[in-house]
Scaffold this active site. Structure first.
Site, PDB file in Angstrom:
ATOM      1  N   GLN A  11      31.375  60.196  71.419  1.00 11.04           N
ATOM      2  CA  GLN A  11      30.101  60.023  72.128  1.00 11.04           C
ATOM      3  C   GLN A  11      30.316  59.488  73.534  1.00 11.04           C
ATOM      4  O   GLN A  11      29.807  60.038  74.509  1.00 11.04           O
ATOM      5  CB  GLN A  11      29.180  59.083  71.343  1.00 11.04           C
ATOM      6  CG  GLN A  11      28.607  59.669  70.077  1.00 11.04           C
ATOM      7  CD  GLN A  11      27.423  58.874  69.568  1.00 11.04           C
ATOM      8  OE1 GLN A  11      26.274  59.187  69.846  1.00 11.04           O
ATOM      9  NE2 GLN A  11      27.705  57.832  68.796  1.00 11.04           N
ATOM     10  N   ASP A  37      47.513  61.790  69.452  1.00 10.40           N
ATOM     11  CA  ASP A  37      47.317  60.910  68.308  1.00 10.40           C
ATOM     12  C   ASP A  37      47.742  59.510  68.746  1.00 10.40           C
ATOM     13  O   ASP A  37      48.938  59.229  68.864  1.00 10.40           O
ATOM     14  CB  ASP A  37      48.152  61.394  67.128  1.00 10.40           C
ATOM     15  CG  ASP A  37      48.076  60.460  65.929  1.00 10.40           C
ATOM     16  OD1 ASP A  37      47.281  59.493  65.968  1.00 10.40           O
ATOM     17  OD2 ASP A  37      48.832  60.696  64.964  1.00 10.40           O
ATOM     18  N   TYR A  62      37.957  54.863  65.024  1.00 16.47           N
ATOM     19  CA  TYR A  62      37.505  55.221  63.686  1.00 16.47           C
ATOM     20  C   TYR A  62      36.152  54.539  63.517  1.00 16.47           C
ATOM     21  O   TYR A  62      36.065  53.316  63.518  1.00 16.47           O
ATOM     22  CB  TYR A  62      38.503  54.699  62.651  1.00 16.47           C
ATOM     23  CG  TYR A  62      38.229  55.117  61.222  1.00 16.47           C
ATOM     24  CD1 TYR A  62      39.105  55.961  60.553  1.00 16.47           C
ATOM     25  CD2 TYR A  62      37.110  54.650  60.525  1.00 16.47           C
ATOM     26  CE1 TYR A  62      38.876  56.338  59.231  1.00 16.47           C
ATOM     27  CE2 TYR A  62      36.876  55.017  59.219  1.00 16.47           C
ATOM     28  CZ  TYR A  62      37.750  55.863  58.575  1.00 16.47           C
ATOM     29  OH  TYR A  62      37.527  56.232  57.272  1.00 16.47           O
ATOM     30  N   THR A 102      33.007  46.449  69.401  1.00 20.93           N
ATOM     31  CA  THR A 102      31.749  46.570  68.674  1.00 20.93           C
ATOM     32  C   THR A 102      31.134  45.228  68.297  1.00 20.93           C
ATOM     33  O   THR A 102      31.831  44.209  68.215  1.00 20.93           O
ATOM     34  CB  THR A 102      31.988  47.387  67.378  1.00 20.93           C
ATOM     35  OG1 THR A 102      30.810  47.412  66.572  1.00 20.93           O
ATOM     36  CG2 THR A 102      33.097  46.755  66.547  1.00 20.93           C
ATOM     37  N   TYR A 126      35.729  47.957  58.818  1.00 21.12           N
ATOM     38  CA  TYR A 126      35.558  48.467  60.179  1.00 21.12           C
ATOM     39  C   TYR A 126      35.585  47.329  61.195  1.00 21.12           C
ATOM     40  O   TYR A 126      36.335  47.371  62.183  1.00 21.12           O
ATOM     41  CB  TYR A 126      34.249  49.254  60.283  1.00 21.12           C
ATOM     42  CG  TYR A 126      33.854  49.590  61.705  1.00 21.12           C
ATOM     43  CD1 TYR A 126      34.570  50.526  62.436  1.00 21.12           C
ATOM     44  CD2 TYR A 126      32.761  48.970  62.316  1.00 21.12           C
ATOM     45  CE1 TYR A 126      34.218  50.832  63.745  1.00 21.12           C
ATOM     46  CE2 TYR A 126      32.401  49.271  63.610  1.00 21.12           C
ATOM     47  CZ  TYR A 126      33.129  50.197  64.328  1.00 21.12           C
ATOM     48  OH  TYR A 126      32.781  50.485  65.622  1.00 21.12           O
ATOM     49  N   LYS A 130      38.408  46.536  64.130  1.00 19.26           N
ATOM     50  CA  LYS A 130      38.067  46.471  65.548  1.00 19.26           C
ATOM     51  C   LYS A 130      38.446  45.120  66.154  1.00 19.26           C
ATOM     52  O   LYS A 130      38.898  45.045  67.302  1.00 19.26           O
ATOM     53  CB  LYS A 130      36.573  46.758  65.744  1.00 19.26           C
ATOM     54  CG  LYS A 130      36.166  48.189  65.435  1.00 19.26           C
ATOM     55  CD  LYS A 130      36.841  49.219  66.337  1.00 19.26           C
ATOM     56  CE  LYS A 130      36.292  49.201  67.748  1.00 19.26           C
ATOM     57  NZ  LYS A 130      36.923  50.253  68.599  1.00 19.26           N
ATOM     58  N   TRP A 151      25.000  50.065  68.586  1.00 20.31           N
ATOM     59  CA  TRP A 151      23.936  51.046  68.356  1.00 20.31           C
ATOM     60  C   TRP A 151      24.017  52.212  69.352  1.00 20.31           C
ATOM     61  O   TRP A 151      23.044  52.552  70.027  1.00 20.31           O
ATOM     62  CB  TRP A 151      22.567  50.361  68.453  1.00 20.31           C
ATOM     63  CG  TRP A 151      22.270  49.380  67.357  1.00 20.31           C
ATOM     64  CD1 TRP A 151      23.180  48.685  66.602  1.00 20.31           C
ATOM     65  CD2 TRP A 151      20.980  48.961  66.900  1.00 20.31           C
ATOM     66  NE1 TRP A 151      22.530  47.867  65.703  1.00 20.31           N
ATOM     67  CE2 TRP A 151      21.182  48.007  65.863  1.00 20.31           C
ATOM     68  CE3 TRP A 151      19.680  49.279  67.270  1.00 20.31           C
ATOM     69  CZ2 TRP A 151      20.134  47.390  65.196  1.00 20.31           C
ATOM     70  CZ3 TRP A 151      18.628  48.672  66.604  1.00 20.31           C
ATOM     71  CH2 TRP A 151      18.857  47.737  65.581  1.00 20.31           C
TER      72      TRP A 151
END
Length: 293
Positions: A11, A37, A62, A102, A126, A130, A151
């Site tokens: 995104q 990768d 991820y 995040t 997750y 992070k 978000w």
């Protein structure tokens, strides 16, 4: 500036690629996961040694929050090990690294907005991965910017806006969580923020490296976010009927991974040091054409 962009089809990466392509002062090497990768240290070193970037922007991640609970090894490989290899490579050639993180690094129970210095306490795989990535990047490369956001939505990839528009076209009533709060953040605005930081790093010597928060205002619940999306969709002719929204609790919508109840990020630090303002997500929703295809 010479910019190596990883995760160029995500995104934020997609928007960054578009914006950096239009930036005359930038030489860009944009790579998606099929081209690089980041969990392969040798591949990372080969690309960095050949291209010799002055700035690395890591938009690879991820992000399957629920799947991560069972896919721990791969999640940590992408969110911790990959960023570590990129940061180590940046350090070796005296480049800067910009890394996206995040709100999930926090527990999510604070009563007001989270600031950068607040204690972290991720509640799932997750978030743990992070946070591990943040720590790895900070330790490996002195010239680092870690940008925590929340978000995220954009024209490319799957996100809440697209999901609501799809479900709204199929149903007359929807139940959406109303006790989780945060700032919806447009991917294009995150890309712009990273580009502004990259430019400042290129043009100036006194840079305040470290962790920054960047997300949207005003803060809302998921249910309130959905209401704005549907109102805009009605006005723009993408929905022919009003959607009846029911606000439900987190407990009524169980998921494998726990979501933070409070994802509200304070963005005053990034404004102070880089003059970057919070994402105006409501303005972005004035044009939903790109989300309805």
């Amino acid at each position: 500036m010479r910019v190596l962009l990883t995760g160029s089809n995500g995104q934020v990466g997609f928007c960054l690629k578009e914006q950096l392509t239009d930036e005359k002062a930038a030489t860009l090497l944009a790579l998606d996961k099929t081209q690089l990768d980041i969990t392969n240290r040798e591949a990372v070193n080969a690309v960095v040694n050949k291209f010799k970037p002055t700035i690395i922007i890591n938009a690879a991640a991820y992000t399957a929050v629920d799947k991560a609970e069972d896919d721990v090894e791969q999640c940590f490989a992408i969110n911790r090990d990959g960023p570590l290899y990129l940061a180590q490579a940046a350090q070796r050639i005296d480049a800067s690294i910009l890394h996206i993180s995040t709100d999930y690094v926090f527990e999510g129970n604070k009563l007001n907005e989270y600031v950068e210095s607040d204690s972290t306490n991720p509640q799932g795989v997750y978030g743990e991965s992070k946070l591990a990535g943040e720590l790895a990047v900070a330790e490996a490369c002195h010239k680092h910017i870690i940008l925590r956001t929340a978000w995220v939505f954009g024209e490319n990839g799957n996100n809440f806006v697209k999901t609501m528009l799809r479900l709204g076209a199929m149903r007359e009533k929807l139940s959406v969580v109303g006790d989780q709060f945060g700032g919806p953040t447009y991917a294009g605005d995150i890309a712009h923020a990273l580009l502004c930081i990259a430019k400042k790093i290129t043009q100036e010597t006194q840079i305040k490296y470290g962790i920054y928060h960047y997300s949207g205002l005003p803060h809302v619940s998921w249910c309130e976010f959905a209401e704005v999306i549907f109102n805009n969709a009605m006005h723009q002719g993408y929905l022919s009927n009003n959607i009846e929204l029911e606000s439900i609790t987190t407990d009524q919508y169980p998921t494998p991974a726990r979501r933070p109840n409070n994802s509200r990020l304070n963005t005053s630090k990034i404004y102070k040091h880089f003059s970057i303002t919070a994402s105006d997500w409501k303005k972005v929703l004035n044009n939903l054409a790109a989300y309805t295809g």
